[in-house]
Scaffold this motif. Sequence first.
Motif, short mmCIF file in Angstrom:
data_model
loop_
_atom_site.label_atom_id
_atom_site.label_comp_id
_atom_site.label_asym_id
_atom_site.label_seq_id
_atom_site.Cartn_x
_atom_site.Cartn_y
_atom_site.Cartn_z
N ARG A 32 0.85 -1.19 0.00
CA ARG A 32 0.00 0.00 0.00
C ARG A 32 0.89 1.25 0.00
N SER A 33 0.29 2.38 -0.40
CA SER A 33 1.09 3.61 -0.42
C SER A 33 0.99 4.31 0.94
N VAL A 34 2.07 4.97 1.34
CA VAL A 34 2.12 5.57 2.68
C VAL A 34 2.99 6.82 2.67
N ARG A 35 2.58 7.81 3.45
CA ARG A 35 3.43 8.98 3.75
C ARG A 35 3.58 9.06 5.26
N LEU A 36 4.79 9.38 5.68
CA LEU A 36 5.08 9.48 7.12
C LEU A 36 5.51 10.91 7.41
N PHE A 37 4.69 11.64 8.17
CA PHE A 37 4.97 13.05 8.46
C PHE A 37 5.58 13.19 9.85
N GLU A 38 6.70 13.87 9.91
CA GLU A 38 7.41 14.06 11.19
C GLU A 38 7.68 15.54 11.39
N ALA A 39 7.28 16.04 12.57
CA ALA A 39 7.44 17.46 12.85
C ALA A 39 8.91 17.86 13.02
N ARG A 40 9.68 17.01 13.69
CA ARG A 40 11.09 17.34 13.93
C ARG A 40 11.92 17.10 12.67
N ASP A 41 13.17 17.53 12.74
CA ASP A 41 14.06 17.27 11.60
C ASP A 41 14.83 15.97 11.79
N ARG A 42 14.32 15.10 12.63
CA ARG A 42 14.94 13.79 12.85
C ARG A 42 13.84 12.77 13.11
N VAL A 43 14.15 11.49 12.94
CA VAL A 43 13.21 10.45 13.38
C VAL A 43 13.53 10.07 14.82
N GLY A 44 12.63 9.37 15.46
CA GLY A 44 12.95 8.78 16.76
C GLY A 44 12.08 9.23 17.91
N GLY A 45 11.59 10.48 17.88
CA GLY A 45 10.77 10.95 19.00
C GLY A 45 11.49 10.75 20.33
N ARG A 46 10.91 9.91 21.18
CA ARG A 46 11.50 9.68 22.51
C ARG A 46 12.68 8.70 22.48
N LEU A 47 13.11 8.30 21.31
CA LEU A 47 14.37 7.57 21.16
C LEU A 47 15.37 8.59 20.62
N LEU A 48 16.28 9.01 21.47
CA LEU A 48 17.18 10.12 21.12
C LEU A 48 18.55 9.83 21.71
N ALA A 49 19.58 10.09 20.90
CA ALA A 49 20.95 9.86 21.38
C ALA A 49 21.74 11.15 21.43
N HIS A 50 22.64 11.23 22.40
CA HIS A 50 23.60 12.33 22.51
C HIS A 50 24.94 11.80 22.03
N ARG A 51 25.56 12.51 21.09
CA ARG A 51 26.84 12.02 20.59
C ARG A 51 27.96 12.43 21.54
N HIS A 52 28.77 11.44 21.93
CA HIS A 52 29.95 11.71 22.75
C HIS A 52 31.11 10.98 22.07
N GLY A 53 31.92 11.74 21.33
CA GLY A 53 32.99 11.11 20.54
C GLY A 53 32.40 10.10 19.58
N GLU A 54 32.93 8.88 19.62
CA GLU A 54 32.42 7.86 18.69
C GLU A 54 31.18 7.16 19.24
N HIS A 55 30.75 7.52 20.45
CA HIS A 55 29.64 6.83 21.09
C HIS A 55 28.35 7.65 21.01
N ARG A 56 27.22 6.95 21.18
CA ARG A 56 25.92 7.63 21.24
C ARG A 56 25.22 7.18 22.52
N LEU A 57 24.85 8.14 23.33
CA LEU A 57 24.30 7.85 24.65
C LEU A 57 22.83 8.23 24.69
N ASP A 58 22.02 7.36 25.28
CA ASP A 58 20.56 7.53 25.26
C ASP A 58 20.10 8.68 26.16
N LEU A 59 19.35 9.60 25.57
CA LEU A 59 18.69 10.66 26.35
C LEU A 59 17.21 10.35 26.54
N GLY A 60 16.72 9.36 25.81
CA GLY A 60 15.35 8.87 25.98
C GLY A 60 15.43 7.44 26.49
#
Length: 363
Positions: A32-60
């Motif tokens: 089926r055809s689908v469009r996915l609209f997201e308000a932010r300029d990223r995907v993930g919502g409450r799944l969010l990472a903070h970049r620390h060097g080569e690592h990504r740490l969960d803020l959600g």
Amino acid sequence: MDEVEFDDVDVAVIGAGIAGVAVADAVERSGRSVRLFEARDRVGGRLLAHRHGEHRLDLGATWFWPNELRVQALAKRLDLRLHSQHLDGDALFHQPGAAQRIDGNPLDTPSGRFTDSAQDLVERLAGELAAGTLRLATPVRRIRTAADSGRLQVDHAYGTTTARHVALALPPALAVAAIDFEPGLPERLRGLAEITPVWMGAIAKVVAVYGTPFWRDEGLAGAAISHLGPMREIHDMSGPSGSPAALFGFAPTAAGEPAATADACLTQLVELFGHRAADPIDIVVHDWRAEEWTSPPGVEQLASYQTFGHPMYGDPALDGRLHWCSTETATEAPGHIEGALAAAERAVAAILSTTPPLAKEAR
Ligand SMILES: Cc1cc2nc3c(=O)[nH]c(=O)nc-3n(C[C@H](O)[C@H](O)[C@H](O)COP(=O)(O)OP(=O)(O)OC[C@H]3O[C@@H](n4cnc5c(N)ncnc54)[C@H](O)[C@@H]3O)c2cc1C
């Protein structure tokens, strides 16, 4: 994208958190055809990472649990790196000016972690969508019922999309606060959505990164509980084998109060874990209450958790065309990533049962 757009699809999905991306993925795979609209300029919502060097740490979200089979199946399909939550050592109880050691660690249960952050889960799934399906930075402001057309009209920042079905993959209280429905939603449904809490929507998550997991040297698990705050609970959030070394805590936020400050959190960490906690390499305070696309105003007052997974959320509204699928609407594991996937699964089943694939349709 600055031209006004009009298009027509089988399914419009609002919100590219894990629930919305899971719905778009399943609908697309079904033909089926689908469009996915997201308000932010990223995907993930409450799944969010903070970049620390080569690592990504969960803020959600941080953890998934052994009985959460949808999350595990998805992580396997996407070939994600996983590791186990560190449990060993003693926990601490925070009391005025000091810490009381608890024998063992009753505060953490066995759980899994996403080594490259939970945001990786949703980014990798979104990466499998066809080009053009996902529209970032495209908030939806209005949903209209198009009379006699068998369609809903979704007005977004760049135009209007008509769809046979709309999946609302954002917290219900935010949906009714931020999106106009014309005509309005049934009164009981709107009332339910207005009082449904946003899971973790009134929490600040605090992450402190250190050179080593020094607390483990002293036989501590990195877990603590506190009635004093600002963080009410603290856990080890280190990567595999303790690298990167990190502690995180949850600090509730209330109307009028600023989020916990980094300084106040460091004072608390020193009271608990000693002077070595005073000099993190990095410390981040992320206040989810201040996030326009997660929490509506007054989120801290929403407390009716018994509304999670309410039967009305499982009953598509607006002539069977409007489907709720954020984690709050799940009957299984509501609040968790697993709940978001369960709600997405339920919405997809309802949508597919009434929508023939495009290819088979006489046009
Ligand atoms: C601090 C914290 C810790 C957590 N810890 C855990 C954990 O350890 N384990 C666990 O399982 N769960 C945890 N959770 C919960 C978990 O993050 C959620 O269950 C899950 O991410 C919810 O996914 P969702 O897709 O339902 O909603 P969301 O992730 O909230 O996605 C909704 C999406 O809709 C978008 N949106 C909003 N309004 C509009 C609009 N008008 N138009 C278009 N798009 C819009 C938003 O930008 C967002 O991307 C935690 C959450 C937080 C905040």
